[in-house]
Design a protein around this motif. Structure first.
Motif, mmCIF file in Angstrom:
data_model
loop_
_atom_site.group_PDB
_atom_site.id
_atom_site.type_symbol
_atom_site.label_atom_id
_atom_site.label_comp_id
_atom_site.label_asym_id
_atom_site.label_seq_id
_atom_site.Cartn_x
_atom_site.Cartn_y
_atom_site.Cartn_z
ATOM 1 N N TYR A 86 -11.960 -3.669 -1.538
ATOM 2 C CA TYR A 86 -11.447 -2.226 -0.933
ATOM 3 C C TYR A 86 -12.147 -1.143 -1.749
ATOM 4 O O TYR A 86 -12.274 0.133 -1.032
ATOM 5 C CB TYR A 86 -10.135 -2.103 -0.848
ATOM 6 N N VAL A 92 -4.713 -2.810 -3.216
ATOM 7 C CA VAL A 92 -5.551 -1.751 -2.425
ATOM 8 C C VAL A 92 -5.498 -0.296 -3.282
ATOM 9 O O VAL A 92 -4.681 -0.211 -3.931
ATOM 10 C CB VAL A 92 -4.762 -1.631 -0.970
ATOM 11 N N PRO A 93 -6.637 0.374 -2.980
ATOM 12 C CA PRO A 93 -6.771 1.524 -3.735
ATOM 13 C C PRO A 93 -5.524 2.395 -3.614
ATOM 14 O O PRO A 93 -5.162 3.098 -4.790
ATOM 15 C CB PRO A 93 -7.905 2.397 -3.148
ATOM 16 N N SER A 94 -4.821 2.564 -2.568
ATOM 17 C CA SER A 94 -3.446 3.280 -2.805
ATOM 18 C C SER A 94 -2.533 2.942 -3.831
ATOM 19 O O SER A 94 -1.883 3.643 -4.426
ATOM 20 C CB SER A 94 -2.969 3.538 -1.389
ATOM 21 N N ALA A 95 -2.354 1.588 -4.058
ATOM 22 C CA ALA A 95 -1.603 1.174 -4.996
ATOM 23 C C ALA A 95 -2.121 1.570 -6.549
ATOM 24 O O ALA A 95 -1.127 1.677 -7.231
ATOM 25 C CB ALA A 95 -1.318 -0.371 -4.932
ATOM 26 N N SER A 123 0.921 -1.020 -0.077
ATOM 27 C CA SER A 123 -0.090 -0.101 -0.047
ATOM 28 C C SER A 123 0.891 1.310 -0.041
ATOM 29 O O SER A 123 0.387 2.492 0.010
ATOM 30 C CB SER A 123 -0.962 0.100 1.208
ATOM 31 N N SER A 124 2.393 1.110 -0.030
ATOM 32 C CA SER A 124 2.981 2.354 -0.070
ATOM 33 C C SER A 124 4.348 1.858 -0.728
ATOM 34 O O SER A 124 4.843 0.684 -0.685
ATOM 35 C CB SER A 124 3.267 2.964 1.558
ATOM 36 N N TYR A 148 -3.358 4.314 -7.170
ATOM 37 C CA TYR A 148 -3.047 5.565 -7.651
ATOM 38 C C TYR A 148 -1.511 5.774 -7.516
ATOM 39 O O TYR A 148 -0.880 6.858 -8.233
ATOM 40 C CB TYR A 148 -3.647 6.700 -6.507
ATOM 41 N N GLN A 149 -0.670 4.918 -7.172
ATOM 42 C CA GLN A 149 0.708 4.917 -7.368
ATOM 43 C C GLN A 149 1.276 3.709 -7.854
ATOM 44 O O GLN A 149 2.393 3.523 -7.954
ATOM 45 C CB GLN A 149 1.231 4.796 -5.740
#
Ligand code: PEP
Ligand code: MG
Length: 755
Positions: A632, A605-608, A568-569, A610-611
Motif C-alpha cells: 500500500y 495500511v498507511p492510515s494506521a 485503517s481507523s 499515521y495513527q
C-alpha cells in the motif's frame, strides 16, 4: 486498425517459435501498412550487434547475414535513441549504412521503431517504401503500437530460442539465466515437473510419452466421448434450436470426423508426445489457420477449435488416473503454482518451485518458505510448455533460473548447494539458543503458521511461540464457514501445543487475494475493497463465532493474543474491541473460565501508520504486516510479477513508516511486533533490531537465519547501521550497505547462494 493489431498480436502469441513469430510480424505488418519492406532486427548482446532476423521485402538470403554494430547505421540510431526514426531519404542520412546483399538501395523512405521489453532494447522493426514521402503520423503511431505490443512476445520467444534459434528450434540449453524474482531463499537443482490448471489447454506442457500406444488409445477414447456428448446435445436441442445454430454442432462433429484434428494429433502422439501435448500443438496449428482467414465467420471457427480442444482435454484429464510420479528432486514449474499443487508433492521430493506469475509475498511463496523450499516467482519469460522433464536450477536468492544448464553452471551450483547444506546444518545447531545479540539485547522470534500441519515444524524450529496464526487457511479448505466447535478444536490444538508460550490468533482476513470458495467477492479492486476487518465487522455473526471459539480455546491456557487485520481507523478498532468484549462477557455469563486476552492491531495500511499512537493507546500491542504495508505504501500489487522488482520492504519510505509506528507505540508504552515477510529477511531483521522492535514473527524456514544474524551482530551496531540507512535514498543502496556488513561478519551466506 484495432482489429488488425489484435489479430497480428494473437497470431504472434500463438507462434511455435521465434522464427515463426518474426515471419508473422514482417508479413502481416507489411500487408497492413502497405509498405514494400518490413524487417526485424534483434539485439545480439554477445557481439554488440543488431542482426537482421526476418524480412519481407529485402533479399531473403541476407537474413542472419546483415549485422550492424551498436553504434552504426539507422537501425543502431533507433535503438540508441529509443524512439521512432522517420526519414524521407535514407540514403542521404549520415548514419545510413549500405548492405549490398539486401537490395535495399531501391527503397527511399525509412521508418524504424525500437522494440523495448523491461526497459531493454530487444531489437528494431523497420518498414521501407519506394515512395519519396515520409511516413505519416498515423503510420508512425501504428508501428510504435506494434513494437510495444510485440515486445513481450518477442522476449518470450527469444527466451526459448534466442538469436541462434532462428532456423531450428534449438534445444533449451543456455548459460544465460531466465530472470524472475526471489520467492524463498535457497538453491534448487532438480527435474522440472510442469503443473497446469485443469482444462487449460494453453498451459499443457510437451511431455514424452512412455507408452505411445496407450496415449493413442486414451486420446481416441476422449474424442469418442466428446462426440457422444455433442450428439446428445444435438438431439436434445434440435427441436428448440434454429437450424443455423445447430449447424455449429454439426461443424464440431465434422471436425472430429475429419482427418486433420484427430489424425494430426495421433501423428504427434506416435512421434512421442503425450496426448494432451499433441492435442495442444494441433489445436494451436488449427487456430492459427482459422485466425488468418479474412472471412469473419471462418475466423470465429478458431474459437470452436479451442472449445473442442478443451472438451477433449477434459476427458483426457478425467481418464488420467496415473498419479504424477514426482522425481526425488522435483522442481514444480507452472504458469501459476498454487498452494494445493504444492501440497500434492511429497515434502521430501520437493526441491524447488518456479512460478511464472506471483511474487515474494504470494501465499504459495509464504508456504514454501515455511517448508524451507527455494522459490523463484514472476519468471514471465520461462517457456513453461517446453521445460517438463528438463534439468532446472532455481536460485531463490537472485531469482535466476537455468534450464538444461551447461556443465560449468551445474558444477558451480552443485558447489553452492553443498555450501547451503553446510549452512543449514550450522543453523540447526542454533535451534535451542536464544535470539540474543552479543551485547545482550534479547528479541523473541515467533513462528507464522496457519495450517495444523505446520505446528510440528514450528515447534521444532525453536520458535518461542506463534506470532501470527492466519486463521483463513482452515476457512479456505472447507465448503462452508466452520462452526464454533470446529474452530474451537483447531485453535485449541495450536494453543495447547505451544502453551505456555504465547499464540497470536489473527481474526479472519479474507478478501484481497484470499478468497473463500463459498463466499465469493467480485470486485474491480479487491486489495482496496472489502477485506479483513471490514468484512468481519459487517458480519458480526461470523466474527462473534470466531471470537467465541478463540476465547473458549484459551480457557485454562491463557496464552492467547488476539490480532485484528487491516485496521485503517480508530472506529474499526473500537468496534472490534466492543465485539471482543461482547463475546468475552457472553462466555463469562455462560460460566466459561476465560481470561480477557491481549488485543493487538495490525499496522498494514498507511492510515494506521499515521495513527499508530492512537491505535496503540487502545490495544496491548501493535503488529506490523509489512507485506500489505509495503504494497500500500509503494502502490505495488504484492502478487503482480510485472512490478515485482518495485516491491521492496527496504524502500526508504517503508523504513520511515516503521520508525513512525515504533515511536507511536512507544508514546503509550506498547510493544511492537513485525509479522510480515520482512521480519524473516536477515538483512531487514537487522534494521528492525536497530529500531528496537520487540519481537519478530516469520516463516519457520527463516527463523534460524534471523537468529544467526541477531546472535552475531551487536544491537548497538544495528542501531548505527539503521541511522546510516535512514540517510540513504534508495532501497538498492540500503540493501548493499547491509549486505556488505553481513559479508564482513561472515554472514553473506544468508543473503546469497553459498556459504
Ligand atoms: C502482512 O500483510 O504483512 C501479513 C502478515 O498478512 P498477510 O500476508 O496474511 O496479508
Ligand atoms: Mg496482511
Amino acid at each position: 486498425m484495432l482489429e488488425v493489431l489484435r489479430r497480428i498480436i494473437q497470431e504472434v502469441n500463438a507462434a511455435v517459435d521465434l522464427s515463426d513469430a518474426l515471419e508473422i510480424i514482417v508479413s502481416r505488418v507489411k500487408g497492413a501498412m502497405e509498405v514494400d519492406v518490413c524487417s526485424v532486427y534483434l539485439t545480439d548482446l554477445d557481439h554488440n550487434q543488431y542482426v537482421l532476423m526476418a524480412t519481407d521485402g529485402l533479399n531473403a538470403a541476407s537474413v542472419g547475414q546483415v549485422r550492424i554494430d551498436f553504434s552504426n547505421g539507422l537501425v543502431g540510431m533507433v535503438a540508441e535513441r529509443e524512439e521512432p526514426l522517420n526519414i524521407q531519404s535514407a540514403k542521404n542520412h549520415p548514419r545510413y549504412q549500405y548492405f549490398p546483399e539486401t537490395g535495399e538501395e531501391q527503397y527511399s523512405t525509412f521508418l524504424g521503431v525500437p522494440v523495448i521489453h523491461h526497459r531493454e532494447v530487444m531489437g528494431v522493426v523497420v518498414v521501407q517504401r519506394h515512395a519519396v514521402e515520409r511516413f505519416d503520423e498515423d503510420e508512425v503511431a501504428f508501428l510504435v503500437t506494434i513494437g510495444a505490443q510485440l515486445s513481450g512476445a518477442i522476449a518470450h520467444a527469444q527466451a526459448s530460442g534466442g538469436i541462434d534459434g532462428l532456423r531450428k528450434r534449438r534445444r533449451l540449453s543456455d548459460e544465460r539465466p531466465i530472470l524472475g524474482v526471489s520467492g524463498a531463499p535457497g538453491v534448487a537443482i532438480g527435474t522440472a515437473v510442469v503443473r497446469y490448471p485443469h482444462a487449460d489447454l494453453s498451459a499443457v506442457p510437451d511431455r514424452r510419452a512412455d507408452d505411445p500406444e496407450a496415449e493413442e488409445l486414451a486420446f481416441r477414447a476422449a474424442v469418442t466421448a466428446v462426440r457422444v456428448d455433442i450428439e446428445t446435445i444435438v438431439e436434445r436441442m434440435r427441436p428448440v434450436l434454429p437450424a443455423e445454430d445447430s449447424a455449429l454442432f454439426d461443424a464440431f462433429i465434422m471436425m472430429l470426423d475429419g482427418d486433420s484434428l484427430v489424425e494430426k494429433s495421433v501423428e504427434r502422439i506416435r512421434d512421442g508426445n503425450w496426448a494432451p501435448g499433441a492435442l495442444r500443438n494441433t489445436v494451436d496449428e488449427h487456430v492459427n489457420i482459422f485466425e488468418e482467414m479474412d472471412d469473419p465467420y471462418l475466423r470465429e471457427r478458431a474459437q470452436d477449435v479451442r472449445d473442442l480442444g478443451r472438451r477433449i482435454l477434459q476427458y483426457l484429464q478425467e481418464g488420467d488416473t496415473t498419479r504424477i510420479d514426482y522425481p526425488a528432486d522435483t522442481v514444480l514449474v507452472g504458469e501459476e503454482i498454487t498452494a494445493s499443487m504444492l501440497a500434492e508433492v511429497p515434502t521430501e521430493r520437493l526441491t524447488g518451485i518456479v512460478s511464472v506469475s506471483g511474487s515474494r509475498t504470494s501465499h504459495v511463496a509464504i508456504l514454501a518458505r515455511a517448508l524451507g523450499v527455494p522459490v523463484v516467482m514472476g519468471a514471465d519469460d520461462l517457456p513453461v510448455t517446453r521445460v517438463d522433464g528438463a534439468e532446472i536450477i532455481a536460485d531463490g536468492y537472485s531469482g535466476r533460473i537455468y534450464v538444461n544448464p551447461g556443465p560449468m553452471v551445474v558444477q558451480e551450483f552443485e558447489r553452492l548447494v553443498r555450501e547451503e547444506d553446510e549452512l543449514s546444518d550450522g543453523l540447526k545447531a542454533l535451534r535451542d539458543l536464544p535470539a540474543e545479540s552479543p551485547d545482550g539485547v534479547r528479541i523473541p522470534l515467533y513462528a507464522n503458521t496457519g495450517l495444523l500441519s505446520d505446528i510440528g515444524p514450528s515447534l521444532n524450529s525453536g520458535a518461542e511461540g506463534v506470532g501470527l496464526y492466519r486463521t483463513e487457511f482452515p476457512f479456505m479448505i472447507r465448503e462452508r464457514f466452520p462452526s464454533e466447535q470446529e474452530q474451537y478444536e483447531i485453535y485449541r490444538e495450536v494453543l495447547e501445543s505451544f502453551a505456555p508460550r504465547p499464540v497470536t490468533l489473527r481474526t479472519l482476513d479474507v478478501g484481497g487475494d484470499k478468497a473463500l470458495p463459498y463466499f465469493p467477492i467480485e470486485e474491480d479492486n479487491p486489495f482496496l475493497g472489502w477485506r479483513g476487518i471490514r468484512i468481519t465487522l459487517d458480519h458480526p455473526e461470523i466474527f462473534l463465532v470466531q471470537l467465541r471459539a478463540m476465547l473458549r480455546a484459551s480457557a485454562g491456557l491463557d496464552n492467547l493474543n488476539l490480532l485484528l487485520p487491516m485496521i485503517s481507523s480508530v472506529d474499526e478498532l473500537d468496534d472490534s474491541i466492543d465485539l471482543i468484549d461482547r463475546a468475552y462477557n457472553e462466555l463469562i455469563e455462560e460460566g466459561v473460565a476465560v481470561k480477557r486476552p491481549k488485543i493487538g492491531a495490525m499496522v498494514e495500511v498507511p492510515s494506521a501508520v499515521y495513527q499508530a499512537d492512537v491505535l496503540a493507546k487502545r490495544v496491548d500491542f501493535l503488529s506490523v504486516g509489512t507485506n500489505d504495508l509495503t504494497q500500500y505504501l509503494l502502490a505495488v500489487d504484492r502478487n503482480n510479477a510485472r512490478v515485482a522488482d518495485l516491491y521492496d520492504s527496504l524502500h526508504p519510505a517503508v523504513l520511515r513508516a516503521m520508525m513512525q509506528i515504533v515511536e507511536g507505540a512507544r508514546r503509550f508504552g506498547k510493544p511492537v511486533s513485525v509479522c510480515g515477510e520482512m521480519a524473516g529477511d536477515p538483512a531487514s531483521a537487522l534494521l528492525l533490531l536497530g529500531m528496537g522492535v520487540d519481537s519478530l514473527s516469520m516463516s519457520t524456514g527463516s527463523l534460524a537465519r534471523v537468529k544467526w544474524v541477531i546472535r552475531t551482530i551487536d544491537a548497538e551496531k544495528a542501531r548505527s547501521l539503521l541511522q546510516e540507512a535512514l540517510l540513504l535514498e534508495r532501497s538498492s543502496e540500503i540493501r548493499e550497505q547491509i549486505n556488505t556488513v553481513l559479508e564482513r561478519e561472515g554472514l553473506g551466506g544468508l543473503v546469497r547462494a553459498g556459504k
